[in-house]
Design a protein around this motif. Structure first.
Motif, PDB file in Angstrom:
ATOM      1  N   THR A   1      24.825 -21.114  17.511  1.00 56.09           N
ATOM      2  CA  THR A   1      24.121 -20.461  16.400  1.00 56.09           C
ATOM      3  C   THR A   1      24.649 -20.941  15.060  1.00 56.09           C
ATOM      4  OG1 THR A   1      23.398 -18.484  17.571  1.00 56.09           O
ATOM      5  CG2 THR A   1      23.844 -18.232  15.228  1.00 56.09           C
ATOM      6  N   ILE A   2      25.961 -21.055  14.934  1.00 57.64           N
ATOM      7  CA  ILE A   2      26.541 -21.430  13.639  1.00 57.64           C
ATOM      8  C   ILE A   2      26.158 -22.861  13.246  1.00 57.64           C
ATOM      9  CG2 ILE A   2      28.722 -21.852  12.417  1.00 57.64           C
ATOM     10  CD1 ILE A   2      29.856 -19.393  13.949  1.00 57.64           C
ATOM     11  N   ILE A   3      26.143 -23.764  14.212  1.00 59.50           N
ATOM     12  CA  ILE A   3      25.746 -25.134  13.844  1.00 59.50           C
ATOM     13  C   ILE A   3      24.248 -25.215  13.555  1.00 59.50           C
ATOM     14  CG2 ILE A   3      27.650 -26.252  15.054  1.00 59.50           C
ATOM     15  CD1 ILE A   3      25.377 -27.122  17.139  1.00 59.50           C
TER      16      ILE A   3
ATOM     17  N   THR B   1      24.589 -28.212   7.659  1.00 61.33           N
ATOM     18  CA  THR B   1      23.818 -29.319   7.092  1.00 61.33           C
ATOM     19  C   THR B   1      24.536 -30.643   7.347  1.00 61.33           C
ATOM     20  OG1 THR B   1      24.873 -28.979   4.923  1.00 61.33           O
ATOM     21  CG2 THR B   1      22.752 -27.910   5.289  1.00 61.33           C
ATOM     22  N   ASP B   2      25.578 -30.605   8.201  1.00 58.58           N
ATOM     23  CA  ASP B   2      26.360 -31.800   8.505  1.00 58.58           C
ATOM     24  C   ASP B   2      25.871 -32.401   9.829  1.00 58.58           C
ATOM     25  OD1 ASP B   2      28.219 -33.673   9.224  1.00 58.58           O
ATOM     26  OD2 ASP B   2      29.967 -32.390   8.858  1.00 58.58           O
ATOM     27  N   PRO B   3      25.314 -33.609   9.783  1.00 62.84           N
ATOM     28  CA  PRO B   3      24.769 -34.212  11.010  1.00 62.84           C
ATOM     29  C   PRO B   3      25.812 -34.301  12.139  1.00 62.84           C
ATOM     30  CG  PRO B   3      24.328 -35.605   9.085  1.00 62.84           C
ATOM     31  CD  PRO B   3      25.194 -34.489   8.605  1.00 62.84           C
ATOM     32  N   ASP B   4      27.097 -34.524  11.797  1.00 61.30           N
ATOM     33  CA  ASP B   4      28.139 -34.573  12.827  1.00 61.30           C
ATOM     34  C   ASP B   4      28.188 -33.277  13.641  1.00 61.30           C
ATOM     35  OD1 ASP B   4      28.871 -37.087  12.099  1.00 61.30           O
ATOM     36  OD2 ASP B   4      30.715 -36.505  11.063  1.00 61.30           O
ATOM     37  N   CYS B   5      27.909 -32.166  13.003  1.00 61.82           N
ATOM     38  CA  CYS B   5      27.985 -30.863  13.670  1.00 61.82           C
ATOM     39  C   CYS B   5      26.761 -30.583  14.543  1.00 61.82           C
ATOM     40  CB  CYS B   5      28.099 -29.736  12.647  1.00 61.82           C
ATOM     41  SG  CYS B   5      29.594 -29.795  11.662  1.00 61.82           S
ATOM     42  N   ARG B   6      25.630 -31.210  14.201  1.00 62.65           N
ATOM     43  CA  ARG B   6      24.347 -30.811  14.790  1.00 62.65           C
ATOM     44  C   ARG B   6      23.727 -31.789  15.779  1.00 62.65           C
ATOM     45  NH1 ARG B   6      20.675 -27.459  11.908  1.00 62.65           N
ATOM     46  NH2 ARG B   6      19.046 -28.908  12.555  1.00 62.65           N
ATOM     47  N   THR B   7      23.915 -33.090  15.516  1.00 63.77           N
ATOM     48  CA  THR B   7      23.119 -34.082  16.228  1.00 63.77           C
ATOM     49  C   THR B   7      23.225 -33.935  17.750  1.00 63.77           C
ATOM     50  OG1 THR B   7      23.486 -35.567  14.379  1.00 63.77           O
ATOM     51  CG2 THR B   7      22.636 -36.563  16.402  1.00 63.77           C
ATOM     52  N   ASN B   8      22.074 -33.854  18.391  1.00 57.96           N
ATOM     53  CA  ASN B   8      21.988 -33.719  19.854  1.00 57.96           C
ATOM     54  C   ASN B   8      22.599 -32.440  20.401  1.00 57.96           C
ATOM     55  OD1 ASN B   8      20.568 -36.062  20.111  1.00 57.96           O
ATOM     56  ND2 ASN B   8      22.335 -37.329  20.615  1.00 57.96           N
ATOM     57  N   PHE B   9      22.677 -31.406  19.583  1.00 59.83           N
ATOM     58  CA  PHE B   9      23.124 -30.104  20.078  1.00 59.83           C
ATOM     59  C   PHE B   9      21.989 -29.070  20.047  1.00 59.83           C
ATOM     60  CE2 PHE B   9      27.597 -31.438  18.746  1.00 59.83           C
ATOM     61  CZ  PHE B   9      28.032 -31.618  20.056  1.00 59.83           C
ATOM     62  N   GLY B  10      20.796 -29.503  19.651  1.00 60.15           N
ATOM     63  CA  GLY B  10      19.684 -28.553  19.583  1.00 60.15           C
ATOM     64  C   GLY B  10      19.173 -28.191  20.954  1.00 60.15           C
TER      65      GLY B  10
ATOM     66  N   HIS C   1      31.119 -22.847   9.039  1.00 59.78           N
ATOM     67  CA  HIS C   1      31.445 -21.508   9.527  1.00 59.78           C
ATOM     68  C   HIS C   1      31.873 -21.519  10.984  1.00 59.78           C
ATOM     69  CE1 HIS C   1      29.969 -19.619   5.837  1.00 59.78           C
ATOM     70  NE2 HIS C   1      28.903 -20.384   5.910  1.00 59.78           N
ATOM     71  N   GLY C   2      32.062 -22.712  11.580  1.00 57.95           N
ATOM     72  CA  GLY C   2      32.498 -22.755  12.966  1.00 57.95           C
ATOM     73  C   GLY C   2      31.584 -23.622  13.803  1.00 57.95           C
TER      74      GLY C   2
ATOM     75  N   ASN D   1      12.672  -8.887  14.919  1.00 62.45           N
ATOM     76  CA  ASN D   1      12.864 -10.338  14.999  1.00 62.45           C
ATOM     77  C   ASN D   1      12.504 -11.124  13.737  1.00 62.45           C
ATOM     78  OD1 ASN D   1      13.974 -10.381  17.556  1.00 62.45           O
ATOM     79  ND2 ASN D   1      11.973 -10.427  18.561  1.00 62.45           N
ATOM     80  N   GLN D   2      12.429 -10.415  12.605  1.00 61.93           N
ATOM     81  CA  GLN D   2      12.106 -11.102  11.341  1.00 61.93           C
ATOM     82  C   GLN D   2      13.328 -11.288  10.449  1.00 61.93           C
ATOM     83  OE1 GLN D   2       8.528 -11.840  10.452  1.00 61.93           O
ATOM     84  NE2 GLN D   2       8.631 -11.606  12.667  1.00 61.93           N
ATOM     85  N   ALA D   3      14.456 -10.689  10.804  1.00 60.78           N
ATOM     86  CA  ALA D   3      15.628 -10.706   9.907  1.00 60.78           C
ATOM     87  C   ALA D   3      16.130 -12.123   9.704  1.00 60.78           C
ATOM     88  CB  ALA D   3      16.742  -9.838  10.476  1.00 60.78           C
ATOM     89  N   ARG D   4      16.424 -12.442   8.440  1.00 63.49           N
ATOM     90  CA  ARG D   4      16.953 -13.773   8.156  1.00 63.49           C
ATOM     91  C   ARG D   4      18.250 -13.695   7.378  1.00 63.49           C
ATOM     92  NH1 ARG D   4      11.915 -16.836   5.990  1.00 63.49           N
ATOM     93  NH2 ARG D   4      11.685 -14.842   4.927  1.00 63.49           N
ATOM     94  N   ILE D   5      19.011 -14.757   7.508  1.00 62.20           N
ATOM     95  CA  ILE D   5      20.292 -14.837   6.808  1.00 62.20           C
ATOM     96  C   ILE D   5      20.293 -16.117   5.985  1.00 62.20           C
ATOM     97  CG2 ILE D   5      22.782 -15.128   7.158  1.00 62.20           C
ATOM     98  CD1 ILE D   5      22.521 -13.083   9.404  1.00 62.20           C
ATOM     99  N   VAL D   6      20.705 -15.979   4.733  1.00 62.99           N
ATOM    100  CA  VAL D   6      20.727 -17.132   3.831  1.00 62.99           C
ATOM    101  C   VAL D   6      22.115 -17.763   3.881  1.00 62.99           C
ATOM    102  CG1 VAL D   6      20.413 -17.902   1.445  1.00 62.99           C
ATOM    103  CG2 VAL D   6      18.996 -16.036   2.346  1.00 62.99           C
ATOM    104  N   THR D   7      22.150 -19.087   3.982  1.00 63.83           N
ATOM    105  CA  THR D   7      23.417 -19.827   3.996  1.00 63.83           C
ATOM    106  C   THR D   7      23.344 -20.965   2.977  1.00 63.83           C
ATOM    107  OG1 THR D   7      22.666 -21.377   5.694  1.00 63.83           O
ATOM    108  CG2 THR D   7      23.696 -19.344   6.474  1.00 63.83           C
ATOM    109  N   CYS D   8      24.453 -21.665   2.808  1.00 66.50           N
ATOM    110  CA  CYS D   8      24.522 -22.696   1.764  1.00 66.50           C
ATOM    111  C   CYS D   8      24.648 -24.101   2.329  1.00 66.50           C
ATOM    112  CB  CYS D   8      25.716 -22.439   0.852  1.00 66.50           C
ATOM    113  SG  CYS D   8      25.491 -20.998  -0.168  1.00 66.50           S
ATOM    114  N   GLU D   9      24.105 -25.048   1.602  1.00 68.80           N
ATOM    115  CA  GLU D   9      24.310 -26.454   1.962  1.00 68.80           C
ATOM    116  C   GLU D   9      25.803 -26.770   1.946  1.00 68.80           C
ATOM    117  OE1 GLU D   9      22.004 -28.657  -0.884  1.00 68.80           O
ATOM    118  OE2 GLU D   9      20.118 -27.877  -0.066  1.00 68.80           O
ATOM    119  N   GLY D  10      26.225 -27.597   2.885  1.00 69.14           N
ATOM    120  CA  GLY D  10      27.638 -27.989   2.937  1.00 69.14           C
ATOM    121  C   GLY D  10      28.525 -26.956   3.589  1.00 69.14           C
ATOM    122  N   ASN D  11      27.907 -25.893   4.148  1.00 68.46           N
ATOM    123  CA  ASN D  11      28.714 -24.813   4.725  1.00 68.46           C
ATOM    124  C   ASN D  11      29.508 -25.275   5.934  1.00 68.46           C
ATOM    125  OD1 ASN D  11      27.410 -24.037   7.487  1.00 68.46           O
ATOM    126  ND2 ASN D  11      25.631 -24.247   6.128  1.00 68.46           N
TER     127      ASN D  11
END
Ligand SMILES: *Cc1c(COP(=O)(O)O)cnc(C)c1O
Length: 426
Positions: free
Chosen positions: A154-156, A160-169, A149-150, A137-147
């Motif tokens: 998990t992908i959101i 880093t786009d608030p439209d994709c994330r807000t109130n989906f946590g 991927h769908g 459970n320590q494995a990490r994946i590096v991603t980029c700002e502005g990405n």
């Protein structure tokens, strides 16, 4: 009411139905498409448009390519879905074809692009545990700002786009975000944290973010850094791949071969959803029977269509054409002398015009005006217009489009100069 040329629902009614009965998770340009052929699409009333979006790069081969449609017709009459509970006589054929086509040992088929990305994440994590010996459970994946991927949860989580994330946590942990086009940041991170990093997930050219072209050699350098720290390079070429940027893969510009390649969109020329992850035996065989899959993944219909779609890319020289047409298109755009245009950028036929924000006028308004001139393009964010026509567009068609685009800007400029910006907005 205008006489209908296609179907029995007019544009106004089609829009009303979607608005009333469909979720409002998109904000479409007010145009209804009823028919497509090559780079052209038509509305039910028979007005013709040049498609400068290509379904976000899913119809690089052009709408309803006759060879791909023919493959679809033939297979649809034989068998379409078997599930993976049994073998089918088309999957292996496609697997051989696509792995040889891109130079990988193995492939795992899914349906949507997001599922392809999810598959790559799971494979990278699994490889991290069983091959790189990352603690549980320590494995990490590096991603980029502005990405982009769908849209899965998990992908959101690493968007880093608030439209994709807000109130989906709440969000899935295990991701680290660094700036795009920054190899120094990647190396700095991996030097310290590399032991627990399984993969670096990156778009070789960021599409949804606004067609951000990284520096020449970015992916090559990224490949070297990943190798040095034993981190899998995962290239999301769902939009940038398959001839779009003037190469079969955008990675080819830098001569880099990622450890994992994710494809989707144009993989079937826009006929049926299909995505795929390509990788080595070492990575692929870390997932065992029953541990991952999808009912429609690897269905014989998609396999047959995909072979036809990939053949068209090569047989018709679409990478070379995208490269050549892209040069002409960008040169034409750069000639337009408009206070509205801040910047033109792109590679091959993946291009964007950055709009200088004006009072009461945004990229959306430019797209509305373009539509009235018969050009369909879609804004990404408020100030960027993406131009991604099918890769089989001809020089005459590019020049035709240029004329209309230029005329659109001339007319908008006149309106702005006349202080009528407020009226431009509809
Ligand atoms: C479109 C896209 C996806 C997601 O594909 P879907 O089929 O919409 O799930 C992922 N990555 C990139 C780079 C994309 O452009």
């Amino acid at each position: 009411m205008k006489k209908l040329v296609c179907g029995n629902i007019d544009s106004a009614e089609a829009m009303r139905l979607e608005e009333h009965y469909g979720a409002h998770n998109y904000h479409p340009l007010p145009v209804v498409l009823a028919k497509g052929e090559g780079i052209y699409v038509w509305d039910p009333e028979g007005s013709r448009y040049l498609d400068f979006l290509s379904a976000y790069g899913a119809v690089n081969q052009g709408h309803c390519h006759p060879k791909i449609v023919q493959a679809c017709r033939e297979q649809a009459g034989l068998i379409t879905l078997t599930s993976r509970a049994f073998f089918n006589n088309k999957l292996g054929d496609w697997e051989k074809y696509i792995t040889e086509y891109f130079g990988f040992e193995m492939v795992l088929p899914m349906n949507t692009g997001a599922e392809g990305v999810e598959t790559a994440i799971k494979l990278a994590r699994r490889w991290g545990y069983v091959k790189k010996n990352i603690p549980e459970n320590q494995a990490r994946i590096v991603t980029c700002e502005g990405n982009f991927h769908g849209r899965t949860t998990t992908i959101i989580s690493f968007s880093t786009d608030p439209d994709c994330r807000t109130n989906f946590g709440p969000f899935t942990p295990g991701f680290i975000t660094i700036p795009y086009n920054d190899t120094v940041a990647l190396e700095k991170l991996l030097r310290v944290e590399g032991k627990s990093v399984a993969g670096f997930l990156v778009e070789p050219l960021q599409g949804e973010a606004g067609v951000y072209v990284p520096d020449d050699g970015y992916m090559k350098k990224v490949g070297e850094i990943c190798k040095k720290y034993n981190v899998l390079l995962i290239a999301d070429e769902i939009q940038s791949g398959l001839a779009r940027t003037g190469r079969m893969l955008c990675c080819d510009h830098d001569g880099v071969h990622p450890d994992m390649l994710i494809l989707g969109k144009a993989l079937t020329g826009g006929i049926i959803p299909m995505s795929a992850v390509l990788s080595s035996r070492e990575v692929m065989l870390t997932i065992k029977p029953g541990e991952h899959g999808s009912t429609y993944g690897g269905n014989p219909l998609a396999c047959v269509i995909s072979i036809a779609a990939l053949k068209v890319l090569k047989d018709e020289g679409l990478s070379e054409n995208a490269e050549a047409m892209g040069e002409i298109f960008r040169a034409g755009l750069r000639e337009i002398d408009s206070p509205l245009i801040e910047l033109v950028r792109g590679r091959g036929l993946m291009n964007a015009v950055v709009i200088k924000p004006q009072k009461n006028l945004e990229a959306w308004d430019v797209c509305l005006a373009l539509k009235d001139k018969g050009i369909l393009a879609k804004p990404t964010h408020r100030h960027i217009i993406r131009f991604t026509p099918p890769c089989m567009i001809t020089e005459n068609q590019v020049r035709d489009a240029m004329k209309q685009i230029k005329q659109t800007f001339t007319e908008l400029d006149a309106k702005i100069a006349g202080g009528m910006a407020a009226k431009v907005r509809s």
